[in-house]
Enzyme design. Structure first.
Site, PDB file in Angstrom:
ATOM      1  N   LYS A  22       6.137  -4.779  -9.068  1.00  0.00           N
ATOM      2  CA  LYS A  22       5.770  -5.915  -9.930  1.00  0.00           C
ATOM      3  C   LYS A  22       4.308  -5.815 -10.373  1.00  0.00           C
ATOM      4  CE  LYS A  22       4.460  -9.813  -7.834  1.00  0.00           C
ATOM      5  NZ  LYS A  22       3.174 -10.441  -8.091  1.00  0.00           N
ATOM      6  N   ASN A  23       3.417  -5.495  -9.419  1.00  0.00           N
ATOM      7  CA  ASN A  23       1.991  -5.547  -9.746  1.00  0.00           C
ATOM      8  C   ASN A  23       1.506  -4.354 -10.568  1.00  0.00           C
ATOM      9  OD1 ASN A  23       1.900  -8.014  -8.564  1.00  0.00           O
ATOM     10  ND2 ASN A  23       0.940  -7.345  -6.657  1.00  0.00           N
ATOM     11  N   CYS A 117      -4.398 -21.770  -7.083  1.00  0.00           N
ATOM     12  CA  CYS A 117      -2.965 -21.622  -6.839  1.00  0.00           C
ATOM     13  C   CYS A 117      -2.720 -21.794  -5.353  1.00  0.00           C
ATOM     14  CB  CYS A 117      -2.468 -20.268  -7.336  1.00  0.00           C
ATOM     15  SG  CYS A 117      -2.983 -18.921  -6.308  1.00  0.00           S
ATOM     16  N   ARG A 122      -8.825 -19.300  -6.950  1.00  0.00           N
ATOM     17  CA  ARG A 122      -8.795 -17.896  -7.391  1.00  0.00           C
ATOM     18  C   ARG A 122      -9.510 -17.789  -8.730  1.00  0.00           C
ATOM     19  NH1 ARG A 122      -2.852 -15.552  -6.745  1.00  0.00           N
ATOM     20  NH2 ARG A 122      -3.863 -13.565  -7.161  1.00  0.00           N
ATOM     21  N   ASP A 305      -0.706  -8.870   0.857  1.00  0.00           N
ATOM     22  CA  ASP A 305       0.670  -9.261   0.500  1.00  0.00           C
ATOM     23  C   ASP A 305       1.672  -8.964   1.619  1.00  0.00           C
ATOM     24  OD1 ASP A 305      -0.322 -10.041  -1.925  1.00  0.00           O
ATOM     25  OD2 ASP A 305       0.241  -8.206  -2.956  1.00  0.00           O
ATOM     26  N   ARG A 396       9.970 -14.634  -8.012  1.00  0.00           N
ATOM     27  CA  ARG A 396       8.866 -14.188  -8.869  1.00  0.00           C
ATOM     28  C   ARG A 396       8.556 -12.720  -8.641  1.00  0.00           C
ATOM     29  NH1 ARG A 396       3.622 -17.737  -9.128  1.00  0.00           N
ATOM     30  NH2 ARG A 396       3.089 -15.744 -10.061  1.00  0.00           N
TER      31      ARG A 396
END
Ligand code: EPU
Length: 435
Positions: A22-23, A117, A122, A305, A396
């Site tokens: 994803k990133n 968030c 952030r 993460d 997500r």
């Protein structure tokens, strides 16, 4: 809210294919919009964040769609709007990458300030300082960052703290700037290297990605191309821990073991047996995991993460582990783990986890993406049934997590609600067509 109902206690067994990262996908889809002509991107995960960034770019005028072979096509030639919509940008911080894109492509950008968030405050101050150093004027008005530059000019930029998003945004902005940009104290994550390789395959001249100094010699233009992105090291790590926490035996396919070094070492320290092949990893857990201490750090350190999934495993490990989080404010979810019987004390940035023999199923709520994943893992090992709400947060960043777990023998049922159903249908069907 959509829910997952998990009945714990089954060791996971079998093979699972890890999706694209994803990133990497998010900045690379944005980077495709810097070019002229079509890019065809492979290994792009179908998760909600990918759909969100694609929707933002479609609203700005790009043409983006998935074909039947799951390849994402990006034709940016119609991208002419410089204002990104608040409704979409507020859903995801990574949408701030469109600021670097719009500045480079159109010379001006109006992008909502992402704000805080679930991971705490952030800011995007490093991104903005970098844009200013490249010659942009920045104003913040009515919640929007308004950036403008007649021309971006390369320079030396020292990034205060290793920041993935800043490094990527500045690579996007500087790829076609006048002269040379040096990014010092750049982030070194594999996703940064992936973005650099893709930009170079479109004609950019970027050297040093993966080290802390990146040199970008600005080029006149970029041309769309075909590219296959790297696989998701966090999804892979999550499945390794899922195997460890359930006492399973799982082969992860489509992985890059080098990207998982810190996770592999820490899982091995916790007693998991790990065998590496060129593109696969076999994880085998014959006994209860043992407690391990660790500290999160920028790559190649232990990824923030992976902190929450790892804490879930430590919650049932033998002994006491001390886990320090150095990147974000990311321990709120432990209240939910406590509801399942975990014994965790948090003192500012440090969690002290006394492993218990067994967790017990309970109703819990995902507070963010990785926290949601941690709850799913805890539930897989718990006695009885766990009901996890807020699953759209997990969607997500994980492609079909519940489906993949079922393939490995887990008892996971999804209870979709109307909103979840509508969104998924809308996103999946509309992306099968060109706009
Ligand atoms: N920071 C600032 N100012 C800035 C930018 C960052 O103070 O302008 C601080 C942050 O608050 C944080 C640190 O610098 O304390 C590092 O943040 P970074 O910029 O590296 O994070 P990011 O780019 O916003 C990406 C990932 C995150 C991942 C972090 C760290 C994407 C889309 N997101 O975020 O992934 O945790 O790097 O590795 O790439 C996730 O996938 O669940 C996720 C949150």
């Amino acid at each position: 809210m959509a829910k997952l109902i998990v009945r714990g206690g089954t060791p996971l067994k079998g093979k699972v294919r890890i999706s694209g990262a994803k990133n990497s996908a998010l900045p690379i889809i944005v980077a495709a919009c810097l070019a002229e002509g079509e890019s065809v991107l492979e290994n792009i995960p179908r998760d909600i964040d990918v759909y969100t960034i694609s929707m933002i770019l479609r609203e700005l005028g790009a043409d983006i769609w998935f074909d039947e072979a799951d390849r994402l096509h990006v034709i940016p030639d119609g991208l002419e709007k410089h204002q990104a919509s608040y409704d979409l940008v507020r859903r995801m911080r990574a949408s701030f990458y469109v600021a670097g894109l719009l500045l480079a492509r159109l010379g001006k950008a109006e992008v909502p300030l992402p704000g805080g968030c679930a991971l705490g405050s952030r800011p995007v101050d490093y991104h903005l300082k970098g844009f200013q150093a490249l010659g942009a004027t920045i104003n913040i008005e009515h919640g929007y960052v308004k950036a403008e530059a007649k021309e971006l000019v390369g320079t030396k930029i020292y990034i205060n703290r290793s920041s993935v998003g800043t490094t990527m945004n500045l690579m996007l902005a500087a790829a076609q700037a006048q002269g040379t940009t040096l990014l010092e104290n750049a982030a070194k994550e594999p996703e940064i290297v992936d973005l650099a390789i893709y930009l170079n395959s479109m004609g950019a001249r970027i050297r040093g990605a993966g080290t802390d100094v990146i040199r970008i010699d600005g080029v006149e233009g970029l041309k769309g191309t075909e590219y296959s992105i790297i696989s998701d090291r966090i999804e892979a790590g999550t499945f390794m821990v899922a195997c460890g926490i359930t006492g399973g035996d799982v082969v992860l396919d489509n992985v890059v073991p080098e990207h998982l070094r810190s996770t592999i070492l820490k899982c091995a320290e916790a007693g998991l047996e790990i065998e590496e092949g060129p593109n696969e990893i076999r994880v085998c857990a014959n006994k209860r995991p043992v407690a391990v201490d660790l500290e999160t750090a920028p790559y190649p350190g232990f990824a923030t993460d992976m902190q929450q999934p790892f804490v879930a495993m430590m919650a049932v490990a033998e002994g006491t582990s001390v886990i320090r989080e150095t990147i974000f404010d990311r321990f709120r979810y432990v209240d939910e783990l406590r509801r399942m019987g975990a014994d965790i004390k948090v003192d500012r940035d440090t969690a002290i986890i006394r492993g218990v023999e067994e967790l017990t199923g309970a109703p819990v709520e995902a507070t963010d993406l990785r926290a949601g994943a941690a709850l799913v893992l805890a539930a897989l090992s718990a006695k009885g049934e766990t009901e996890i709400s807020g699953v759209e947060l997990v969607d997500r960043g994980y492609e079909h997590l519940d489906e993949k777990l079922r393939q490995l023998g887990a008892h996971v049922t999804r209870i979709a609600d109307q909103e979840d159903d509508d969104l998924t249908k809308h996103l999946t069907t509309s992306f099968l067509e060109r706009c």
